[in-house]
Enzyme design. Sequence first.
Site, short mmCIF file in Angstrom:
data_model
loop_
_atom_site.label_atom_id
_atom_site.label_comp_id
_atom_site.label_asym_id
_atom_site.label_seq_id
_atom_site.Cartn_x
_atom_site.Cartn_y
_atom_site.Cartn_z
N HIS A 205 0.81 -1.22 0.00
CA HIS A 205 0.00 0.00 0.00
C HIS A 205 0.84 1.27 0.00
CE1 HIS A 205 1.09 -0.17 4.22
NE2 HIS A 205 0.78 1.11 4.29
C1 UD1 Z 1 -1.97 5.62 5.83
C2 UD1 Z 1 -0.65 6.05 6.48
C3 UD1 Z 1 0.38 4.93 6.34
C4 UD1 Z 1 -0.16 3.63 6.87
C5 UD1 Z 1 -1.48 3.32 6.16
C6 UD1 Z 1 -2.09 2.03 6.61
C7 UD1 Z 1 -0.18 8.47 6.39
C8 UD1 Z 1 0.69 9.50 5.77
N1 UD1 Z 1 -0.08 7.22 5.85
O1 UD1 Z 1 -1.73 5.47 4.44
O2 UD1 Z 1 1.54 5.28 7.05
O3 UD1 Z 1 0.78 2.60 6.66
O4 UD1 Z 1 -2.38 4.40 6.41
O5 UD1 Z 1 -3.27 1.76 5.89
O6 UD1 Z 1 -0.90 8.75 7.31
N2 UD1 Z 1 -9.04 5.05 1.52
C9 UD1 Z 1 -10.27 4.46 1.47
N3 UD1 Z 1 -10.90 4.12 2.65
C10 UD1 Z 1 -10.34 4.35 3.86
C11 UD1 Z 1 -9.09 4.99 3.90
C12 UD1 Z 1 -8.43 5.31 2.73
O7 UD1 Z 1 -10.82 4.22 0.40
O8 UD1 Z 1 -10.95 4.01 4.89
C13 UD1 Z 1 -8.34 5.38 0.25
C14 UD1 Z 1 -8.65 6.77 -0.25
O9 UD1 Z 1 -8.67 6.73 -1.64
C15 UD1 Z 1 -7.44 7.58 0.19
C16 UD1 Z 1 -6.32 6.54 0.10
O10 UD1 Z 1 -6.93 5.31 0.45
O11 UD1 Z 1 -7.19 8.70 -0.59
C17 UD1 Z 1 -5.16 6.81 1.02
O12 UD1 Z 1 -5.59 6.95 2.37
P1 UD1 Z 1 -4.69 7.78 3.41
O13 UD1 Z 1 -5.26 7.75 4.77
O14 UD1 Z 1 -4.35 9.12 2.85
O15 UD1 Z 1 -3.30 7.02 3.41
P2 UD1 Z 1 -2.94 5.45 3.39
O16 UD1 Z 1 -2.36 5.15 2.06
O17 UD1 Z 1 -4.05 4.61 3.90
#
Ligand code: UD1
Length: 372
Positions: A205
């Site tokens: 991820h």
């Molecule tokens: C975040 C953390 C990362 C951790 C990871 C675990 C930061 C900078 N990164 O990354 O360190 O290892 O979580 O999962 O905080 N999305 C969904 N549903 C959700 C959450 C996210 O669809 O419940 C999708 C969205 O498109 C979003 C993307 O995932 O834009 C990224 O989510 P985000 O919280 O920005 O970062 P992660 O890649 O999950």
Amino acid sequence: KKVLHIVGARPNFMKAAPIHKAIAGRGQLAQVLVHTGQHYDVKMSDVFFTDLGMPAPDVYLGIGSGSHAEQTARTMIELEKVFLKEKPDLVSVVGDVNSTIAGALVASKMGIRIAHVEAGLRSFDMRMPEEVNRIVTDRLADLLLTPSPDADANLLKEGVDPSRIHFVGNVMIDTLLTSKARAEQLPTLKELGLSPQGYAVCTLHRASNVDDPKVLSGLLSSLAHISARLPVIFPVHPRTRKMLADHGLSGMLERSPGLRLVEPMGYLEFLALTSQARLILTDSGGLQEESTALGVPCLTLRENTERPITVEQGTNLVVGTDPVRITEEAERALSGQGKQGRIPEKWDGRSAERIAELYERVLGADPSELRV
Ligand code: UD1
């Protein structure tokens, strides 16, 4: 005295849960649990509260996704209001996600004491958003609670006063140890048609791996190769799911029936899968540690790790993202030459108890002030 816990993203929940429970069990401190809503899908958030037996958050901020600036800033604005209302004596943040740094920044400007759980880890790669979060959070925190001696050494090198550093061990392993037997009772393997030791598990991820189509397709090609030898179960993070579609890589997967993409799993289901796997391939930080605790060989598909103890003492090998190298190392592991390891010091299931004790000592807890 009151402790306010901040959680936001999936890897936070299994770290905060045992601390919340230990503090509740000792009955000396009041607590408030704040969920920022950085992760909001049922499969990325709610299921963990159920699996971990964690009470529902007292406050839910519903921040959601966005750019780094948007997500962090929105979290800060909302947290400031909560801190003004709740007046905590200590803000406890865990890990290295955007919710962590947001909590530390707001608390520091308001003169509230900060404890950072999982302090001192360093990948020395400033292109990782998590590395920025770790460094800034540690700089602001009053109490730095470390999972391993390498973290203490990093902090001392950065000039942190030794009195602020406390080696408490790995709190996430508390959760793993209390959950493992229960997880292995689940029908997860049977439902997926797998037998113990008969499959590999993969998770990906990290932005550096999944946002760049060249890197992602290279990783998929090595997984496809490995899946010709044994099933590879790949629970797909929402970010990765989106990138697979955006980069048009789904066709590659259809040609590899052994590579099985599934929805993100709950904590217990996933633990059932990892604890009985023959091999783990991942770019997650937490999973490197869990593999070490479980004694399962792990290949980390990154160029570096902020958790070197999993390599020095555990079952982890950092292999990078070159498909040829990954395939070779996987072959080696599958032919019985996977890395052996031992369990690092204080990964013993008692870290949360040490943290609760420390918070009480630092706050000079007075049970007569307890408000639940
Ligand atoms: C975040 C953390 C990362 C951790 C990871 C675990 C930061 C900078 N990164 O990354 O360190 O290892 O979580 O999962 O905080 N999305 C969904 N549903 C959700 C959450 C996210 O669809 O419940 C999708 C969205 O498109 C979003 C993307 O995932 O834009 C990224 O989510 P985000 O919280 O920005 O970062 P992660 O890649 O999950």
